[in-house]
Design a protein around this motif. Structure first.
Motif, PDB file in Angstrom:
ATOM      1  N   ASP A 183     103.624  43.166  99.251  1.00 22.88           N
ATOM      2  CA  ASP A 183     103.511  44.602  99.519  1.00 22.88           C
ATOM      3  C   ASP A 183     104.885  45.254  99.637  1.00 22.88           C
ATOM      4  O   ASP A 183     105.107  46.367  99.150  1.00 22.88           O
ATOM      5  CB  ASP A 183     102.717  44.829 100.808  1.00 22.88           C
ATOM      6  N   ARG A 189     100.190  52.096  97.803  1.00 27.73           N
ATOM      7  CA  ARG A 189      99.244  52.694  96.863  1.00 27.73           C
ATOM      8  C   ARG A 189      98.736  53.995  97.468  1.00 27.73           C
ATOM      9  O   ARG A 189      98.549  54.083  98.679  1.00 27.73           O
ATOM     10  CB  ARG A 189      98.088  51.733  96.593  1.00 27.73           C
ATOM     11  N   ASP A 221      86.746  55.484  99.331  1.00 27.54           N
ATOM     12  CA  ASP A 221      87.222  56.071  98.083  1.00 27.54           C
ATOM     13  C   ASP A 221      86.044  56.518  97.220  1.00 27.54           C
ATOM     14  O   ASP A 221      84.876  56.455  97.635  1.00 27.54           O
ATOM     15  CB  ASP A 221      88.115  55.092  97.329  1.00 27.54           C
ATOM     16  N   VAL A 227      88.424  51.204 102.803  1.00 30.16           N
ATOM     17  CA  VAL A 227      89.766  50.706 103.107  1.00 30.16           C
ATOM     18  C   VAL A 227      89.969  50.865 104.607  1.00 30.16           C
ATOM     19  O   VAL A 227      89.887  51.972 105.142  1.00 30.16           O
ATOM     20  CB  VAL A 227      90.847  51.483 102.333  1.00 30.16           C
ATOM     21  N   TYR A 253      98.775  53.657 101.522  1.00 35.89           N
ATOM     22  CA  TYR A 253      98.738  52.433 102.321  1.00 35.89           C
ATOM     23  C   TYR A 253      99.202  51.262 101.472  1.00 35.89           C
ATOM     24  O   TYR A 253      99.271  51.347 100.234  1.00 35.89           O
ATOM     25  CB  TYR A 253      97.323  52.174 102.834  1.00 35.89           C
ATOM     26  N   TYR A 254      99.524  50.176 102.126  1.00 33.27           N
ATOM     27  CA  TYR A 254      99.862  48.936 101.428  1.00 33.27           C
ATOM     28  C   TYR A 254      98.589  48.127 101.236  1.00 33.27           C
ATOM     29  O   TYR A 254      97.928  47.767 102.227  1.00 33.27           O
ATOM     30  CB  TYR A 254     100.907  48.142 102.218  1.00 33.27           C
ATOM     31  N   PRO A 255      98.207  47.823  99.989  1.00 31.28           N
ATOM     32  CA  PRO A 255      96.859  47.290  99.731  1.00 31.28           C
ATOM     33  C   PRO A 255      96.600  45.880 100.230  1.00 31.28           C
ATOM     34  O   PRO A 255      95.466  45.545 100.567  1.00 31.28           O
ATOM     35  CB  PRO A 255      96.747  47.353  98.198  1.00 31.28           C
ATOM     36  N   ARG A 256      97.599  45.028 100.278  1.00 28.41           N
ATOM     37  CA  ARG A 256      97.354  43.629 100.676  1.00 28.41           C
ATOM     38  C   ARG A 256      97.288  43.478 102.190  1.00 28.41           C
ATOM     39  O   ARG A 256      96.470  42.717 102.702  1.00 28.41           O
ATOM     40  CB  ARG A 256      98.436  42.711 100.103  1.00 28.41           C
ATOM     41  N   ASN A 258      96.985  46.209 104.247  1.00 30.51           N
ATOM     42  CA  ASN A 258      96.277  47.379 104.799  1.00 30.51           C
ATOM     43  C   ASN A 258      97.090  48.064 105.901  1.00 30.51           C
ATOM     44  O   ASN A 258      96.571  48.414 106.958  1.00 30.51           O
ATOM     45  CB  ASN A 258      94.903  46.986 105.341  1.00 30.51           C
TER      46      ASN A 258
END
Length: 281
Positions: A183, A189, A221, A227, A253-256, A258
């Motif tokens: 991340d 993202r 979403d 999320v 946010y950072y997807p991996r 969260n």
């Protein structure tokens, strides 16, 4: 190094020192990650530090496994006049342990399985449950009448527990640390979402002072996927940003990991259809 046992070899002393440093250092890193900033790029880095602390604690426990496994077995072999008899005694103890697991755990699992089938086949399931309970009671009476000691297998159980904890903590810490690193390298993202849920989770119990409170926020979403991000007590100010953005937000946010980055109004562009929006704030 006078605090170390004199009978330890250089390798043993090195393992003790490395294990202690990893355990205490890992615990300090875990505490830092718990109370450090939890949002933005710094939040990702601190999440990685906390995960690396879990990894270090797992490695620290594994450093002590050879030392814990060595002493009881060496003491038993030195005091035994017949090593073959010692091996047979250890095998018998392991057999009793396996039988205990089979009778106690196996009967309990079969009884639970019969309980789930009670509505479909009440007679058969009831008979199976009665048989399992009878087997547990009879085997418990047998063990009381014929008690067994586990002097040789107790150290083995401790070693197995340490191995399980060390490998589990190491695997979990490695996965979480690698996610935080990915991340941090790839960046956050951003997407348009609807604020769908909020929950405040405050730690309770004896060790609640070792954990920070979490504010858990769910965003949904356009595809209906949720999320979930968690904001620590020390970053409460970020909640004001979410509240000011409204129910439809452009959410970063950072997807991996969260980790929350930012939320701003989405200019009325909702990602959901009217049916999907029903019931959401």
């Amino acid at each position: 190094m006078s605090f170390l046992r004199p009978d330890l070899t250089m390798v043993g002393k090195a393992l003790v020192i490395i294990g202690l440093v990893a355990l205490f250092g890992g615990f300090a890193a875990l505490l830092y990650g718990e109370f450090a900033p939890s949002v933005g790029y710094q939040g990702v880095l601190d999440r990685g530090i906390g995960s690396a602390g879990i990894l270090a604690m797992g490695l620290g426990v594994l450093c002590f496994v050879p030392l814990v496994a060595r002493d009881p077995w060496h003491a038993a072999t030195r005091s035994a006049e017949n090593p073959e008899a010692l091996l047979r005694a250890a095998a018998k103890e392991l057999g009793v342990v396996a039988l205990n697991l089979f009778c106690y755990v196996g009967a309990a699992l079969v009884a639970l399985g019969a309980l789930t089938a009670l509505d479909r086949a009440p007679i058969a399931a009831g008979l199976v449950m009665i048989a399992c309970i009878a087997a547990l009671v009879l085997y418990r009476r047998h063990r009381k009448r014929h008690p067994r000691s586990y002097n040789l297998t107790k150290p083995l159980g401790i070693v197995l527990f340490m191995l399980a904890f060390g490998f589990a903590a190491g695997a979990f810490g490695t996965l979480q640390t690698s996610s935080a690193l990915a991340d941090a390298l790839e960046g956050p993202r951003e997407q348009v979402c609807v604020l769908s849920d909020f929950d405040e989770q405050r730690p309770t119990g004896r060790y609640s002072s070792l954990r920070a409170a979490d504010f858990v926020i769910d965003f949904t979403d356009g595809r209906g996927r949720t999320v979930r991000v968690a904001i620590k007590e020390q970053d409460r100010a970020a909640l004001g940003q979410i509240a000011e953005a409204g129910s439809v937000v452009r959410f970063a946010y950072y997807p991996r990991t969260n980790v929350f980055v930012s939320a701003r109004p989405a200019d009325g562009d909702s990602p959901l259809t009217p049916t999907q929006r029903h019931g959401l704030p």
